[in-house]
Design a protein around this motif. Structure first.
Motif, PDB file in Angstrom:
ATOM      1  N   PHE A 342       0.797  -1.337  -0.097  1.00 27.88           N
ATOM      2  CA  PHE A 342       0.005   0.024   0.144  1.00 27.88           C
ATOM      3  C   PHE A 342       0.845   1.145   0.022  1.00 27.88           C
ATOM      4  O   PHE A 342       1.751   1.529   1.085  1.00 27.88           O
ATOM      5  CB  PHE A 342      -0.788  -0.348   1.138  1.00 27.88           C
ATOM      6  N   ILE A 416     -10.233   8.174   8.898  1.00 31.27           N
ATOM      7  CA  ILE A 416      -9.554   8.290  10.163  1.00 31.27           C
ATOM      8  C   ILE A 416      -9.353   9.875  10.522  1.00 31.27           C
ATOM      9  O   ILE A 416      -9.043  10.644   9.496  1.00 31.27           O
ATOM     10  CB  ILE A 416      -8.196   7.851  10.009  1.00 31.27           C
ATOM     11  N   ASP A 418      -7.321  12.405  12.294  1.00 36.80           N
ATOM     12  CA  ASP A 418      -5.876  12.577  13.025  1.00 36.80           C
ATOM     13  C   ASP A 418      -5.575  13.777  13.767  1.00 36.80           C
ATOM     14  O   ASP A 418      -5.497  14.763  13.136  1.00 36.80           O
ATOM     15  CB  ASP A 418      -4.986  12.027  11.986  1.00 36.80           C
ATOM     16  N   ALA A 420      -2.745  15.746  15.853  1.00 39.33           N
ATOM     17  CA  ALA A 420      -1.273  15.256  16.031  1.00 39.33           C
ATOM     18  C   ALA A 420      -1.217  15.084  17.228  1.00 39.33           C
ATOM     19  O   ALA A 420      -0.401  14.211  17.593  1.00 39.33           O
ATOM     20  CB  ALA A 420      -0.535  16.718  15.625  1.00 39.33           C
ATOM     21  N   LEU A 425      -5.715   7.561  16.847  1.00 38.04           N
ATOM     22  CA  LEU A 425      -6.296   8.010  15.662  1.00 38.04           C
ATOM     23  C   LEU A 425      -7.790   7.479  15.767  1.00 38.04           C
ATOM     24  O   LEU A 425      -8.088   6.344  16.393  1.00 38.04           O
ATOM     25  CB  LEU A 425      -5.902   7.198  14.319  1.00 38.04           C
ATOM     26  N   ASP A 477      -6.210  24.147   9.044  1.00 37.46           N
ATOM     27  CA  ASP A 477      -6.382  22.906  10.020  1.00 37.46           C
ATOM     28  C   ASP A 477      -4.951  22.902  10.838  1.00 37.46           C
ATOM     29  O   ASP A 477      -4.741  21.747  11.184  1.00 37.46           O
ATOM     30  CB  ASP A 477      -6.399  21.660   8.971  1.00 37.46           C
ATOM     31  N   GLY A 478      -4.445  24.017  10.922  1.00 36.87           N
ATOM     32  CA  GLY A 478      -3.314  23.887  11.884  1.00 36.87           C
ATOM     33  C   GLY A 478      -2.245  23.389  11.614  1.00 36.87           C
ATOM     34  O   GLY A 478      -1.167  22.918  11.973  1.00 36.87           O
TER      35      GLY A 478
ATOM     36  N   GLY B  69       2.782  15.573  10.851  1.00 39.53           N
ATOM     37  CA  GLY B  69       2.514  15.283  12.199  1.00 39.53           C
ATOM     38  C   GLY B  69       2.346  16.598  13.032  1.00 39.53           C
ATOM     39  O   GLY B  69       2.744  16.835  13.794  1.00 39.53           O
ATOM     40  N   GLN B  70       1.189  17.234  12.286  1.00 39.44           N
ATOM     41  CA  GLN B  70       0.749  18.386  12.776  1.00 39.44           C
ATOM     42  C   GLN B  70      -0.741  18.820  12.419  1.00 39.44           C
ATOM     43  O   GLN B  70      -1.279  18.032  11.533  1.00 39.44           O
ATOM     44  CB  GLN B  70       1.424  19.786  12.094  1.00 39.44           C
ATOM     45  N   GLY B  71      -1.259  19.441  13.224  1.00 41.45           N
ATOM     46  CA  GLY B  71      -2.539  19.779  12.959  1.00 41.45           C
ATOM     47  C   GLY B  71      -3.621  18.854  13.019  1.00 41.45           C
ATOM     48  O   GLY B  71      -3.335  17.625  13.442  1.00 41.45           O
ATOM     49  N   VAL B  72      -4.639  19.024  12.392  1.00 35.23           N
ATOM     50  CA  VAL B  72      -5.837  18.110  12.251  1.00 35.23           C
ATOM     51  C   VAL B  72      -6.046  17.577  10.864  1.00 35.23           C
ATOM     52  O   VAL B  72      -5.908  18.171   9.883  1.00 35.23           O
ATOM     53  CB  VAL B  72      -7.104  18.738  12.834  1.00 35.23           C
ATOM     54  N   ARG B  73      -5.979  16.325  10.440  1.00 35.83           N
ATOM     55  CA  ARG B  73      -6.098  15.440   9.319  1.00 35.83           C
ATOM     56  C   ARG B  73      -7.312  14.609   9.330  1.00 35.83           C
ATOM     57  O   ARG B  73      -7.599  14.118  10.529  1.00 35.83           O
ATOM     58  CB  ARG B  73      -4.859  15.122   8.774  1.00 35.83           C
ATOM     59  N   GLU B  74      -7.633  14.379   7.966  1.00 39.30           N
ATOM     60  CA  GLU B  74      -8.349  13.392   7.868  1.00 39.30           C
ATOM     61  C   GLU B  74      -7.897  12.550   6.750  1.00 39.30           C
ATOM     62  O   GLU B  74      -7.388  13.193   5.711  1.00 39.30           O
ATOM     63  CB  GLU B  74      -9.890  13.970   7.462  1.00 39.30           C
ATOM     64  N   HIS B  75      -7.716  11.441   6.804  1.00 37.20           N
ATOM     65  CA  HIS B  75      -7.484  10.469   5.904  1.00 37.20           C
ATOM     66  C   HIS B  75      -8.459   9.520   5.512  1.00 37.20           C
ATOM     67  O   HIS B  75      -9.238   8.619   6.262  1.00 37.20           O
ATOM     68  CB  HIS B  75      -6.390   9.508   6.432  1.00 37.20           C
ATOM     69  N   ASP B  87     -14.163   3.679  16.660  1.00 34.48           N
ATOM     70  CA  ASP B  87     -12.864   2.707  17.003  1.00 34.48           C
ATOM     71  C   ASP B  87     -11.534   3.681  17.166  1.00 34.48           C
ATOM     72  O   ASP B  87     -11.478   4.720  16.304  1.00 34.48           O
ATOM     73  CB  ASP B  87     -12.754   1.848  15.823  1.00 34.48           C
ATOM     74  N   ARG B  88     -10.850   3.436  18.126  1.00 39.71           N
ATOM     75  CA  ARG B  88      -9.706   3.971  18.172  1.00 39.71           C
ATOM     76  C   ARG B  88      -8.591   3.167  17.855  1.00 39.71           C
ATOM     77  O   ARG B  88      -8.312   2.047  18.245  1.00 39.71           O
ATOM     78  CB  ARG B  88      -9.512   4.558  19.770  1.00 39.71           C
ATOM     79  N   ILE B  89      -7.569   3.566  17.062  1.00 41.49           N
ATOM     80  CA  ILE B  89      -6.493   2.850  16.391  1.00 41.49           C
ATOM     81  C   ILE B  89      -5.040   3.573  17.340  1.00 41.49           C
ATOM     82  O   ILE B  89      -4.988   5.008  17.038  1.00 41.49           O
ATOM     83  CB  ILE B  89      -6.451   2.915  14.946  1.00 41.49           C
ATOM     84  N   PRO B  90      -4.405   2.826  17.714  1.00 35.80           N
ATOM     85  CA  PRO B  90      -3.108   3.236  18.387  1.00 35.80           C
ATOM     86  C   PRO B  90      -2.184   3.779  17.140  1.00 35.80           C
ATOM     87  O   PRO B  90      -2.109   3.396  16.065  1.00 35.80           O
ATOM     88  CB  PRO B  90      -2.398   2.040  18.932  1.00 35.80           C
ATOM     89  N   ARG B  91      -1.605   5.120  17.346  1.00 38.69           N
ATOM     90  CA  ARG B  91      -0.846   5.770  16.285  1.00 38.69           C
ATOM     91  C   ARG B  91      -0.064   4.877  15.974  1.00 38.69           C
ATOM     92  O   ARG B  91       0.866   4.279  16.533  1.00 38.69           O
ATOM     93  CB  ARG B  91      -0.180   6.851  16.788  1.00 38.69           C
ATOM     94  N   ARG B  99       3.299   5.601   6.911  1.00 41.27           N
ATOM     95  CA  ARG B  99       3.548   6.082   5.513  1.00 41.27           C
ATOM     96  C   ARG B  99       2.240   6.363   4.798  1.00 41.27           C
ATOM     97  O   ARG B  99       1.996   7.435   4.211  1.00 41.27           O
ATOM     98  CB  ARG B  99       4.380   5.100   4.988  1.00 41.27           C
ATOM     99  N   GLY B 100       1.319   5.015   4.980  1.00 39.18           N
ATOM    100  CA  GLY B 100       0.139   5.181   4.286  1.00 39.18           C
ATOM    101  C   GLY B 100      -0.932   6.177   4.858  1.00 39.18           C
ATOM    102  O   GLY B 100      -1.416   6.959   4.312  1.00 39.18           O
ATOM    103  N   LEU B 101      -0.817   5.933   6.224  1.00 35.82           N
ATOM    104  CA  LEU B 101      -1.770   6.828   6.839  1.00 35.82           C
ATOM    105  C   LEU B 101      -1.682   8.238   6.820  1.00 35.82           C
ATOM    106  O   LEU B 101      -2.449   9.198   6.823  1.00 35.82           O
ATOM    107  CB  LEU B 101      -1.919   6.308   8.261  1.00 35.82           C
TER     108      LEU B 101
END
Lengths: 526, 426
Positions: A342, A416, A418, A420, A425, A477-478, B69-75, B87-91, B99-101
């Motif tokens: 992936f 997800i 995310d 920081a 997540l 988004d910071g 590794g900053q701010g708020v993102r959506e993947h 669900d919560r997934i450990p980072r 890399r993918g995430l």
């Protein structure tokens, strides 16, 4: 791979024709014969509208060459292309990476490179994919029509190459390299994202000036002179001057290369011209960056349809068709996120899936389709749906408009959240009724270049003082800039500007400065 | 509608210029990497290229992009198997799944850059900055040959050098400036006159035209089509083409006291030397002399690849070298260099002859004489016969230089050291 959609016309009814070719080897006549067969389907059934085609057969060596210069048949010289070439060559020779089967250029005539090593089946696939699929997209998509000049690009590149070679001769390799390095660093911020007001011709400029003078004469009244000046006038004048200054400089400006080309005080004419060349090249490629999914989806859907039709007509042997399916499946393969292979979403897979799904909806809609896409479901004429999608959309709007729940389920998309700082997540949407719209919106946003690329603008210049250039990054988004790169780019920027440069990262909601870069001088070492 | 073109015959290597620019840019890093790589490789591998890895500093192509590794993102990612909303997934770790995430920012995180250099590029870099020592010394004596080089135009010269384009350009501008009537104009006038004469309609005009024609013809005769002042010749100048003649003597001990390993080291040194010479200087001749108790001049092939055994006498080799110089390489025309490889053994009785030969004939004739002592590391402190002998001579500005080579890894550094111009030596 999907194997569902039935094709409306043809089928077993028509007489089986002789295969166009049988072995893997090919020659000029085979290519021509196959091209004509493809053309028949592409223009007849899919009603594609294409630029004249020019198909060039090249060796793998030449393919590597073409790789290194952004896939263009001719380009100016720069070390970074040598670097890419060295890397690609290494990867290719060591077998880490195969070569593309083709490269296609948005030009008129539309040039497709096909490799001599390809088997005849692959040549067929490549022609259907590039010479018809991509070609149609280049000619019809709104972004390409609006922003690129397929007629002129090759001539322009020829000019650019010659011009830069001449500059190298005249001003030295190092001087030219310095400007190109700087320009390349700013390339992502060297495009106009929105259509601009049509530039005035010199005649129009002059007429406007005359008109203004006339107006001033007509409305002149000496009495105004006798009115005592306002005490606060000085302050407002200053403010006005700031406003006036910004207006005159056309600020704020997000096309950094454009701004430098027009406004940098100390650049020589040739340096400006080089900035212009890089800017034009960036602009030329900008639509391609915005339509990866659609462009590849279009080409893949077109080749898939054409190859299937050729096979149905008996013009492709079963063996060839299997060979085709093998490559095709590889091309549209989407590994799951937990698969070691992936590496993000495969644009071929996504684009192809959406288009196939549109075809399915038009021909064989489900209840869900009728709810979600009432104007498409059951419409029957899927080619028109495709044509419309290719014509009027870019990736972001295409996904927003056409990504159906079925495709989301097939891909098993989930979202997800995310943050920081958070240790975990959070899954906040999956492929279910509650999540479809959320996922679609988020996915579309991921293809919105204006959101992916940092929004950086020139906001002011201290003309009266030390001519410092002030830039602003409007943080979304910071997420701030990657610092090491940003500093390097600022140095390039300062070099071109000729004076200091300062960058602020600002939260657009509150105008609060989040982060401030120290001023970069124009003589700072890289 | 379609146009199929076979481009396979087109010139290859379109990106060569880009590559050269890249190599120039990456020179320092590449040089370091090449030096490191060359320590590990064998001389016989010189045929092939090399894969080198260089740090990416200075080769970065920076661009503005957003930090990770900053701010708020959506993947949005494909392949959900078990997750439901909430669900919560450990980072995940930074690499791998992350890399993918993380929706990786392009090109970030590459710190090394691996690519292949060709043999030519490798050698170019490896030999960079190396010179045959003291080549300048006798450069005054070197013979000159001349080449012709274009040097603009002149008003005199041999007819074969006539530059027609320039000449005609001058002629044309002169004719325009002096208003020489064109043949076309005269022809039209002729026709007009002819017509008037036949019809006899307008005698006034006819007369005027005849006068005009006479004047034009007169002018046309007076102003020549090509005048001597128009004529230009291509000018050539003679440019001296410096050709430094040098001859390099390779002396090697192939006697029984040389073990296979030593021979191998010596051979490697000479191979390198030979490669260097062939590459660096066009006018260098190489003489191969190998010796046991007798000395022979041999060709390159025999020198490197044939095997011979016997006793050890050094002086015959030096005498043969002297003989070859006398016969073929007059010291006033040739720069003479010597390179000797040996394990340091010599029959003690031969020592006086060696000293004599070296001091009296060889060293005075040579610009530079490199002595390479090869041998396994076992005799670290015990200096060999030949080494002690030469040590006495290698004083002051004697052209004799000596180094020990203990292992394969030594060869390249020693070689570089020997042939680095003095001003570049650290």
């Amino acid at each position: 791979m999907r194997d569902s959609a039935t094709v409306s016309k043809g089928g077993a009814g028509e007489g089986m024709k002789k295969p166009l070719f049988t072995g893997p080897d090919w020659d000029y006549h085979d290519v021509l014969r196959v091209y004509e067969a493809i053309e028949e389907i592409a223009l007849g059934e899919l009603r594609l509208d294409i630029y004249p085609n020019q198909i060039e057969v090249i060796s793998s060596e030449q393919m590597l060459d073409a790789y290194s210069a952004m896939g263009m048949p001719l380009f100016y010289k720069h070390w970074s292309f040598g670097k890419h070439f060295a890397r690609d060559e290494m990867l290719y020779r060591k077998g880490y990476q195969g070569l593309a089967y083709e490269i296609v250029i948005n030009s008129k005539p539309c040039i497709s490179y096909i490799m001599e090593e390809n088997t005849m089946t692959m040549q067929t696939l490549v022609m259907a994919h590039a010479a018809f699929g991509h070609n149609h997209f280049f000619k019809n998509n709104r972004l390409f029509r609006e922003w690129t000049d397929a007629d002129g690009i090759l001539d322009y590149l020829e000019f650019a190459k010659g011009y830069i070679a001449e500059c190298e001769e005249r001003y030295g390799l190092t001087a030219v390299e310095r400007v190109l390095d700087a320009a390349h660093a700013l390339m992502t911020h060297g495009v106009h994202r929105y259509p601009r007001r049509h530039a005035k011709s010199l005649r129009e400029e002059r007429d406007r000036e005359l008109e203004r003078l006339k107006y001033e004469e007509q409305t002149y009244n000496d009495l105004w002179r006798t009115i005592p000046a306002d005490d606060e006038g000085a302050d407002t004048a200053l403010l006005n001057r700031a406003g006036e200054r910004k207006r005159r400089l056309g600020l704020p400006e997000e096309n950094l290369l454009y701004f430098l080309e027009k406004r940098a005080p100390n650049l020589q004419h040739w340096q400006r011209e080089i900035l212009r060349i890089v800017r034009n090249v960036a602009q030329y490629f900008y639509p391609q960056k915005q339509t990866k999914v659609m462009n590849e989806g279009c080409a893949t859907a077109v080749h898939y349809h054409i190859m299937r039709r050729l096979h149905e007509q008996g013009r492709l042997t079963d063996g060839s068709f299997l060979e085709f399916l093998h490559s095709h499946t590889n091309v549209v393969f989407q590994p799951d996120f937990d698969d070691p292979r992936f590496s993000g979403l495969n644009p071929y897979a996504l684009g192809f899936a959406i288009l196939q799904d549109l075809q399915r909806m038009a021909l064989d809609p489900t209840e869900e389709d009728r709810r979600w896409f009432p104007e498409i479901a059951g419409g029957g004429d899927w080619t028109e749906v495709w044509q419309e999608a290719w014509r009027a959309y870019r990736d972001e709007s295409f996904i927003l408009q056409f990504l159906s729940p079925k495709v989301m389920r097939d891909f098993r998309f989930f979202r997800i959240h995310d943050e920081a700082d958070a240790p975990e997540l959070i899954v906040d949407a999956i492929h279910d009724d509650a999540g479809y719209r959320e996922i679609r919106r988020s996915l579309a946003a991921r293809y919105d270049l204006a959101r992916i690329e940092p929004d950086i603008q020139v906001v002011d210049v201290d003309l009266a003082g030390d001519r410092k250039l002030i830039l602003e990054h409007r943080v979304v988004d910071g997420v701030t800039l990657e610092e090491r790169n940003a500093v390097a780019v600022l140095r390039h920027l300062a070099y071109l500007w000729g004076y200091g440069v300062k960058l602020y990262e600002v939260d657009p909601a509150t105008d609060r400065v989040i982060h401030e870069y120290p001023e970069v001088g124009c003589t700072d070492p890289l | 509608m379609v146009n199929i073109i076979d481009r396979r015959r087109n010139p290859q290597g379109k990106s060569l210029a880009n590559r050269q620019r890249f190599m120039r840019r990456a020179k320092r890093q590449v040089l370091d990497a090449v030096n490191e790589a060359s320590g590990k490789r064998r001389v016989t591998d010189m045929e092939g290229g090399e894969q080198i890895t260089i740090p990416v500093d200075g080769l970065r192509e920076p661009s503005f992009h957003k930090a990770r590794g900053q701010g708020v993102r959506e993947h949005v990612i494909p392949g959900n198997k078990e997750y439901v909303v909430g669900d919560r997934i450990p980072r995940p770790e930074e690499e791998g799944a992350g890399r993918g995430l993380g929706g990786s920012a392009s090109g970030e995180g590459e710190d090394e850059f691996t690519f292949a250099v060709s043999r030519d590029e490798f050698l170019d870099l490896f030999f960079e900055g190396l010179e045959l020592p003291d080549l300048v010394k006798r450069q005054i004596k070197k013979t000159y040959s001349y080449t012709q080089q274009r040097a603009g135009y002149s008003v005199s010269g041999a007819p074969s050098n006539l530059n027609i384009e320039r000449t005609m350009r001058n002629s044309l501008s002169r004719r325009l400036a002096l208003r020489r009537p064109k043949p076309e104009e005269l022809r039209i006038l002729d026709e007009e006159i002819d017509r008037l004469e036949r019809s006899g309609a307008d005698p006034e005009r006819l007369r005027a035209l005849i006068e005009e024609r006479a004047a034009k013809r007169q002018r046309s005769r007076a102003i020549p089509y090509i005048d001597p002042v128009d004529i230009r010749y291509n000018r050539f100048t003679q440019v001296p083409n410096p050709s430094s003649q040098a001859v390099m003597f390779c002396l090697m001990d192939v006697s029984g006291s040389m073990t296979e390993e030593m021979k191998d080291l010596a051979k490697r040194f000479f191979m390198l030397l030979h490669l260097f010479l062939e590459r660096r200087y066009r006018h260098v001749e190489v003489v191969f002399i190998r010796h046991t108790h007798i000395a022979q001049e041999v060709d390159e092939e025999t020198f490197f690849y044939s095997r011979e055994t016997g006793g050890t006498l050094v002086s015959p080799a030096l005498q043969l070298m002297r003989g070859v110089i006398d016969a073929r390489y007059a010291p006033e025309d040739w720069n003479i260099y010597g390179a000797q490889a040996s394990d340091g053994d010599n029959t003690p009785a031969d020592n006086p002859a060696v000293i004599h030969a070296m001091e009296r004939t060889i060293l005075p004739l040579c610009q530079y004489f490199a002595y390479i002592e090869v041998g396994a590391a076992q005799t670290g402190h015990m200096a060999s016969d030949l080494w002690r002998l030469y040590e006495r001579m290698a004083v002051g500005d004697s052209p004799l230089a000596m180094r020990r080579v203990r292992s394969r890894g030594d060869i390249f550094p020693v070689f570089r050291d020997l042939f680095t111009p003095a001003e570049l030596r650290r």
